[in-house]
Design a protein around this motif. Structure first.
Motif, PDB file in Angstrom:
ATOM      1  N   SER A 200       0.823  -1.214   0.000  1.00 22.99           N
ATOM      2  CA  SER A 200       0.000   0.000   0.000  1.00 22.99           C
ATOM      3  C   SER A 200       0.857   1.264   0.000  1.00 22.99           C
ATOM      4  N   SER A 201       2.045   1.199   0.600  1.00 20.32           N
ATOM      5  CA  SER A 201       2.931   2.369   0.647  1.00 20.32           C
ATOM      6  C   SER A 201       3.501   2.680  -0.734  1.00 20.32           C
ATOM      7  N   TYR A 202       3.936   1.652  -1.439  1.00 26.65           N
ATOM      8  CA  TYR A 202       4.473   1.850  -2.788  1.00 26.65           C
ATOM      9  C   TYR A 202       3.365   2.327  -3.729  1.00 26.65           C
ATOM     10  N   LEU A 203       2.179   1.759  -3.553  1.00 31.56           N
ATOM     11  CA  LEU A 203       1.040   2.180  -4.371  1.00 31.56           C
ATOM     12  C   LEU A 203       0.745   3.662  -4.148  1.00 31.56           C
ATOM     13  N   ALA A 204       0.798   4.095  -2.892  1.00 33.29           N
ATOM     14  CA  ALA A 204       0.576   5.513  -2.579  1.00 33.29           C
ATOM     15  C   ALA A 204       1.590   6.387  -3.302  1.00 33.29           C
ATOM     16  N   LEU A 205       2.841   5.972  -3.298  1.00 29.53           N
ATOM     17  CA  LEU A 205       3.901   6.730  -3.972  1.00 29.53           C
ATOM     18  C   LEU A 205       3.623   6.856  -5.468  1.00 29.53           C
ATOM     19  N   LYS A 206       3.190   5.745  -6.092  1.00 31.60           N
ATOM     20  CA  LYS A 206       2.898   5.760  -7.527  1.00 31.60           C
ATOM     21  C   LYS A 206       1.673   6.628  -7.840  1.00 31.60           C
ATOM     22  N   LEU A 207       0.668   6.604  -6.974  1.00 29.94           N
ATOM     23  CA  LEU A 207      -0.514   7.455  -7.175  1.00 29.94           C
ATOM     24  C   LEU A 207      -0.117   8.928  -7.119  1.00 29.94           C
ATOM     25  N   TYR A 208       0.739   9.249  -6.159  1.00 26.87           N
ATOM     26  CA  TYR A 208       1.219  10.632  -6.008  1.00 26.87           C
ATOM     27  C   TYR A 208       1.947  11.083  -7.276  1.00 26.87           C
ATOM     28  N   GLU A 209       2.777  10.203  -7.814  1.00 23.81           N
ATOM     29  CA  GLU A 209       3.548  10.546  -9.003  1.00 23.81           C
ATOM     30  C   GLU A 209       2.682  10.672 -10.253  1.00 23.81           C
ATOM     31  N   GLU A 210       1.494  10.068 -10.208  1.00 25.50           N
ATOM     32  CA  GLU A 210       0.559  10.161 -11.336  1.00 25.50           C
ATOM     33  C   GLU A 210      -0.440  11.307 -11.164  1.00 25.50           C
TER      34      GLU A 210
ATOM     35  N   LEU B 232      -1.252  -2.225  -8.995  1.00 25.53           N
ATOM     36  CA  LEU B 232       0.009  -2.966  -9.011  1.00 25.53           C
ATOM     37  C   LEU B 232      -0.024  -4.124 -10.006  1.00 25.53           C
ATOM     38  N   ASN B 233      -1.228  -4.538 -10.427  1.00 26.54           N
ATOM     39  CA  ASN B 233      -1.341  -5.598 -11.428  1.00 26.54           C
ATOM     40  C   ASN B 233      -1.085  -5.095 -12.843  1.00 26.54           C
ATOM     41  N   PHE B 234      -0.904  -3.773 -12.973  1.00 29.69           N
ATOM     42  CA  PHE B 234      -0.680  -3.171 -14.288  1.00 29.69           C
ATOM     43  C   PHE B 234       0.706  -2.549 -14.407  1.00 29.69           C
ATOM     44  N   MET B 235       1.616  -3.000 -13.570  1.00 31.83           N
ATOM     45  CA  MET B 235       2.990  -2.493 -13.616  1.00 31.83           C
ATOM     46  C   MET B 235       3.943  -3.606 -13.196  1.00 31.83           C
ATOM     47  N   PRO B 236       5.220  -3.501 -13.554  1.00 32.60           N
ATOM     48  CA  PRO B 236       6.183  -4.532 -13.143  1.00 32.60           C
ATOM     49  C   PRO B 236       6.544  -4.361 -11.669  1.00 32.60           C
ATOM     50  N   TYR B 237       5.680  -4.873 -10.797  1.00 32.06           N
ATOM     51  CA  TYR B 237       5.866  -4.675  -9.360  1.00 32.06           C
ATOM     52  C   TYR B 237       6.813  -5.725  -8.781  1.00 32.06           C
ATOM     53  N   ILE B 238       8.008  -5.286  -8.442  1.00 27.59           N
ATOM     54  CA  ILE B 238       8.993  -6.154  -7.797  1.00 27.59           C
ATOM     55  C   ILE B 238       9.203  -5.610  -6.391  1.00 27.59           C
TER      56      ILE B 238
ATOM     57  N   LEU C 197      10.662  -1.593  -2.248  1.00 31.10           N
ATOM     58  CA  LEU C 197      11.138  -1.275  -0.903  1.00 31.10           C
ATOM     59  C   LEU C 197      12.317  -0.303  -0.954  1.00 31.10           C
ATOM     60  N   GLU C 198      13.258  -0.544  -1.854  1.00 29.38           N
ATOM     61  CA  GLU C 198      14.421   0.336  -1.975  1.00 29.38           C
ATOM     62  C   GLU C 198      14.007   1.738  -2.423  1.00 29.38           C
ATOM     63  N   GLU C 199      13.022   1.810  -3.326  1.00 30.36           N
ATOM     64  CA  GLU C 199      12.546   3.111  -3.787  1.00 30.36           C
ATOM     65  C   GLU C 199      11.868   3.879  -2.653  1.00 30.36           C
ATOM     66  N   LEU C 200      11.115   3.162  -1.832  1.00 29.76           N
ATOM     67  CA  LEU C 200      10.451   3.790  -0.683  1.00 29.76           C
ATOM     68  C   LEU C 200      11.483   4.296   0.330  1.00 29.76           C
ATOM     69  N   LYS C 201      12.512   3.511   0.548  1.00 33.03           N
ATOM     70  CA  LYS C 201      13.574   3.914   1.475  1.00 33.03           C
ATOM     71  C   LYS C 201      14.253   5.199   0.984  1.00 33.03           C
ATOM     72  N   GLU C 202      14.554   5.217  -0.310  1.00 34.64           N
ATOM     73  CA  GLU C 202      15.288   6.332  -0.888  1.00 34.64           C
ATOM     74  C   GLU C 202      14.455   7.618  -0.931  1.00 34.64           C
ATOM     75  N   LYS C 203      13.194   7.526  -1.338  1.00 28.99           N
ATOM     76  CA  LYS C 203      12.375   8.716  -1.547  1.00 28.99           C
ATOM     77  C   LYS C 203      11.640   9.180  -0.288  1.00 28.99           C
ATOM     78  N   VAL C 204      11.198   8.235   0.519  1.00 28.20           N
ATOM     79  CA  VAL C 204      10.303   8.568   1.630  1.00 28.20           C
ATOM     80  C   VAL C 204      10.955   8.412   2.997  1.00 28.20           C
ATOM     81  N   GLY C 205      12.085   7.699   3.037  1.00 25.42           N
ATOM     82  CA  GLY C 205      12.686   7.404   4.335  1.00 25.42           C
ATOM     83  C   GLY C 205      11.993   6.246   5.017  1.00 25.42           C
ATOM     84  N   TYR C 206      11.413   5.379   4.210  1.00 27.37           N
ATOM     85  CA  TYR C 206      10.676   4.205   4.712  1.00 27.37           C
ATOM     86  C   TYR C 206      11.641   3.257   5.415  1.00 27.37           C
ATOM     87  N   LYS C 207      11.208   2.707   6.538  1.00 26.33           N
ATOM     88  CA  LYS C 207      12.039   1.770   7.307  1.00 26.33           C
ATOM     89  C   LYS C 207      11.477   0.351   7.143  1.00 26.33           C
ATOM     90  N   GLU C 208      12.363  -0.578   6.868  1.00 27.88           N
ATOM     91  CA  GLU C 208      11.964  -1.960   6.624  1.00 27.88           C
ATOM     92  C   GLU C 208      11.595  -2.674   7.927  1.00 27.88           C
TER      93      GLU C 208
END
Length: 381
Positions: free
Chosen positions: A81-91, A238-244, A249-260
């Motif tokens: 849900s966090s990565y999805l939020a990031l992609k929605l924001y970018e769109e 997420l079913n319409f993109m290459p979701y790995i 997780l790495e993108e969330l860490k880099e852009k948002v400061g997300y902690k694993e």
């Protein structure tokens, strides 16, 4: 470690802990075959998916141009849900962002959610479930000793989301559900968390309080009112993109400061305990297997890598002890009482009243209407 008495698929890591699994002459399981022949046809991690998603977003934005929000998004604090939020924001999507606090959030989950909404510049609406009622319902479920102990949290999450969406005139629900990491799951393991009949039956049998504030969604609301009257649509971008997931997780860490999180579903203390202890201990279900199998068929992991993951212990002994003590204290029972509850004889959800008959009847009607119209009808919320 894999029990030698179980037959494992030669392609993934699903095995006969799923009593309904079958294998072909090459030892490939029915889950892999279904993915190749059916599920993969609904998965678009490519340019076709990009185009389809652009069309969906364009339609959604156009329909809601005069409204404050384009859709509603539930944020749990998990990667999906966090990565999805990031992609929605970018769109440039304008979601009504909601977090449902069922009482089991880890501090790290709260921090991850705060960092994400701050980065996106969104307002966060937090719905706090009445803890006294949630506690009573959670204890009722533990005493029922059925497999799916996450129903109190899951039902509260989805019912709160739908009620809140209706209140704000939003009819697009954006979900982080995805086929890249969740395409395989044994239907025999768990029953639907949206069965309000089953929920009330279990609470009536073992609960001690009335559920005055805990919102539920009934069968007809779920299958008729929300999809056909309120025109609610669930979209899974997420079913319409290459979701790995590892890259997300790495993108969330880099852009948002997300902690694993240390473990899968580390955003909820109870979910971690339920998946890593309750299910294996009482039912022999290891939820890592379908998750890893999903990654294998999606091409994100090899079978050897998945088998090595399964060799790892489900729980650190001290961590399990600490979690048991924490959960018992939060539920208001002694450690001894909690252990006694954990040792109660296991039950199936069908030992309690449920909506199975209603669902079967609805499916018969659906199939009849589909035949009459000459097209498949599956517009469920």
């Amino acid at each position: 470690m894999q029990n030698k008495n179980y037959q494992m698929c030669t392609k993934c890591v699903m095995d006969t802990t799923d009593p309904e699994i079958t294998f072909d002459e090459n030892g490939v399981c029915s889950h892999c075959i279904e993915f190749d022949e059916v599920t993969s046809k609904r998965w678009y991690p490519n340019i076709e998916g990009t185009k389809k998603l652009e069309t969906i977003y364009s339609k959604m934005k156009k329909e809601n141009a005069s409204k404050q929000y384009d859709c509603i998004l539930g944020l749990s604090g998990g990667v999906d849900s966090s990565y999805l939020a990031l992609k929605l924001y970018e769109e440039g999507i304008r979601p009504l962002v909601v977090h449902v606090d069922g009482g089991w959030n880890s501090e790290l989950a709260v921090q991850n959610i705060e960092n994400l909404v701050k980065y996106c510049g969104w307002d966060l609406h937090t719905i706090v479930v009445d803890w006294e009622e949630m506690k009573d319902l959670q204890l009722a479920y533990l005493k029922s000793a059925i497999a799916n102990q996450d129903v109190p949290q899951d039902h509260a999450y989805f019912s709160s989301l739908y009620h809140f969406a209706t209140k704000h005139g939003v009819n697009y629900v954006i979900s982080g559900g995805n086929l890249a990491t969740e395409s395989i799951f044994p239907k025999s393991w768990l029953w639907s968390a949206m069965d309000a009949d089953n929920l009330h039956a279990i609470h009536n049998a073992f609960g001690t309080k009335k559920l005055k504030n805990y919102k539920t969604i009934g069968f007809y609301e779920l299958y008729l009112y929300y999809p056909f009257v309120k025109k609610m649509k669930t979209i899974r971008p997420l079913n319409f993109m290459p979701y790995i997931k590892s890259e997300a997780l790495e993108e969330l860490k880099e852009k948002v400061g997300y902690k694993e999180y240390a473990r899968k579903h580390g955003e909820s203390v109870f979910t971690k305990f339920y998946q890593n202890y309750w299910l294996p201990m009482k039912f022999g279900y290891d939820k890592r297997k379908p998750h890893l199998a999903s990654l294998i068929v999606a091409g994100q992991m090899t079978r050897d890598e998945a088998q090595k993951e399964l060799e790892k212990p489900l729980y650190d002994e001290k961590e399990l002890k600490d979690d048991k003590e924490y959960i018992a204290k939060k539920l208001g029972v002694s450690d001894k009482e909690f252990e006694e509850i954990l040792q109660l004889p296991s039950h199936d959800y069908s030992d309690f009243p449920n909506m199975t008959d209603k669902y079967k009847k609805m499916k018969r009607i659906q199939n009849l209407v589909s035949k009459l119209l000459g097209r498949k009808i599956s517009n469920y919320s």
